[in-house]
Write a protein that holds these residues in place. Sequence first.
Motif, PDB file in Angstrom:
ATOM      1  N   ILE A  19       0.832  -1.205   0.000  1.00  0.00           N
ATOM      2  CA  ILE A  19       0.000   0.000   0.000  1.00  0.00           C
ATOM      3  C   ILE A  19       0.867   1.255   0.000  1.00  0.00           C
ATOM      4  N   LEU A  20       1.896   1.287   0.826  1.00  0.00           N
ATOM      5  CA  LEU A  20       2.793   2.441   0.837  1.00  0.00           C
ATOM      6  C   LEU A  20       3.468   2.613  -0.522  1.00  0.00           C
ATOM      7  N   HIS A  21       3.836   1.507  -1.142  1.00  0.00           N
ATOM      8  CA  HIS A  21       4.484   1.567  -2.455  1.00  0.00           C
ATOM      9  C   HIS A  21       3.532   2.150  -3.502  1.00  0.00           C
ATOM     10  N   ILE A  22       2.295   1.716  -3.501  1.00  0.00           N
ATOM     11  CA  ILE A  22       1.305   2.242  -4.450  1.00  0.00           C
ATOM     12  C   ILE A  22       1.126   3.745  -4.255  1.00  0.00           C
ATOM     13  N   ILE A  23       0.984   4.173  -3.012  1.00  0.00           N
ATOM     14  CA  ILE A  23       0.762   5.585  -2.719  1.00  0.00           C
ATOM     15  C   ILE A  23       2.013   6.412  -3.044  1.00  0.00           C
ATOM     16  N   ILE A  33      -6.207   1.993  -5.258  1.00  0.00           N
ATOM     17  CA  ILE A  33      -5.358   1.116  -4.445  1.00  0.00           C
ATOM     18  C   ILE A  33      -5.956  -0.279  -4.426  1.00  0.00           C
ATOM     19  N   LEU A  34      -7.246  -0.349  -4.137  1.00  0.00           N
ATOM     20  CA  LEU A  34      -7.940  -1.626  -4.066  1.00  0.00           C
ATOM     21  C   LEU A  34      -7.855  -2.370  -5.391  1.00  0.00           C
ATOM     22  N   LYS A  41      -3.591  -9.982  -7.068  1.00  0.00           N
ATOM     23  CA  LYS A  41      -4.054 -11.174  -6.350  1.00  0.00           C
ATOM     24  C   LYS A  41      -3.694 -11.164  -4.858  1.00  0.00           C
ATOM     25  N   MET A  42      -3.713  -9.956  -4.282  1.00  0.00           N
ATOM     26  CA  MET A  42      -3.528  -9.843  -2.836  1.00  0.00           C
ATOM     27  C   MET A  42      -4.830 -10.186  -2.114  1.00  0.00           C
ATOM     28  N   MET A  43      -5.931 -10.294  -2.877  1.00  0.00           N
ATOM     29  CA  MET A  43      -7.241 -10.679  -2.365  1.00  0.00           C
ATOM     30  C   MET A  43      -7.704  -9.800  -1.220  1.00  0.00           C
ATOM     31  N   VAL A  44      -7.635  -8.524  -1.428  1.00  0.00           N
ATOM     32  CA  VAL A  44      -8.043  -7.556  -0.417  1.00  0.00           C
ATOM     33  C   VAL A  44      -9.437  -7.052  -0.753  1.00  0.00           C
ATOM     34  N   GLY A  47     -13.249  -3.804   3.138  1.00  0.00           N
ATOM     35  CA  GLY A  47     -13.307  -3.916   4.592  1.00  0.00           C
ATOM     36  C   GLY A  47     -11.939  -4.078   5.234  1.00  0.00           C
ATOM     37  N   THR A  48     -10.960  -4.514   4.467  1.00  0.00           N
ATOM     38  CA  THR A  48      -9.592  -4.635   4.953  1.00  0.00           C
ATOM     39  C   THR A  48      -8.810  -3.356   4.683  1.00  0.00           C
ATOM     40  N   LEU A  49      -9.047  -2.740   3.533  1.00  0.00           N
ATOM     41  CA  LEU A  49      -8.257  -1.598   3.105  1.00  0.00           C
ATOM     42  C   LEU A  49      -8.501  -0.350   3.951  1.00  0.00           C
ATOM     43  N   TYR A  50      -9.738   0.013   4.164  1.00  0.00           N
ATOM     44  CA  TYR A  50     -10.021   1.281   4.842  1.00  0.00           C
ATOM     45  C   TYR A  50      -9.491   1.345   6.280  1.00  0.00           C
ATOM     46  N   PRO A  51      -9.645   0.307   7.086  1.00  0.00           N
ATOM     47  CA  PRO A  51      -9.045   0.372   8.428  1.00  0.00           C
ATOM     48  C   PRO A  51      -7.514   0.480   8.373  1.00  0.00           C
TER      49      PRO A  51
END
Length: 110
Positions: A19-23, A33-34, A41-44, A47-51
């Motif tokens: 996530i830091l790399h994408i940003i 990002i999602l 295929k990180m399968m996120v 509900g996982t990303l926002y927190p």
Amino acid sequence: MKIENAKVQMRKGILEYCILHIISRGEVYASEILDELIEAKMMVVEGTLYPLLTRLKNAGLLEYKWVESISGPPRKYYILTDAGTESLVALEGTWQGLSASVKTITSKKK
């Protein structure tokens, strides 16, 4: 040990780094990002990303700004802070070392 649990834990361990790399590439909207995480295929799921984004913001690693949208409500775009960039550099070093170590072990034949 259940293999599915091990796979989930492996993904969780590198999700923050990804996530830091994408940003780090520039301002990015959460759905972008999602999409990239799903494509990789990180399968996120949302509900996982926002927190996780909230946790990274609260840790001072990223910030966001609201940008007006012509097609709907304003959008929240994420950017790295200086601390986020430093953390990304540290995680990159850790990942490179870990990746090389795993490759060394897994490339050996019987």
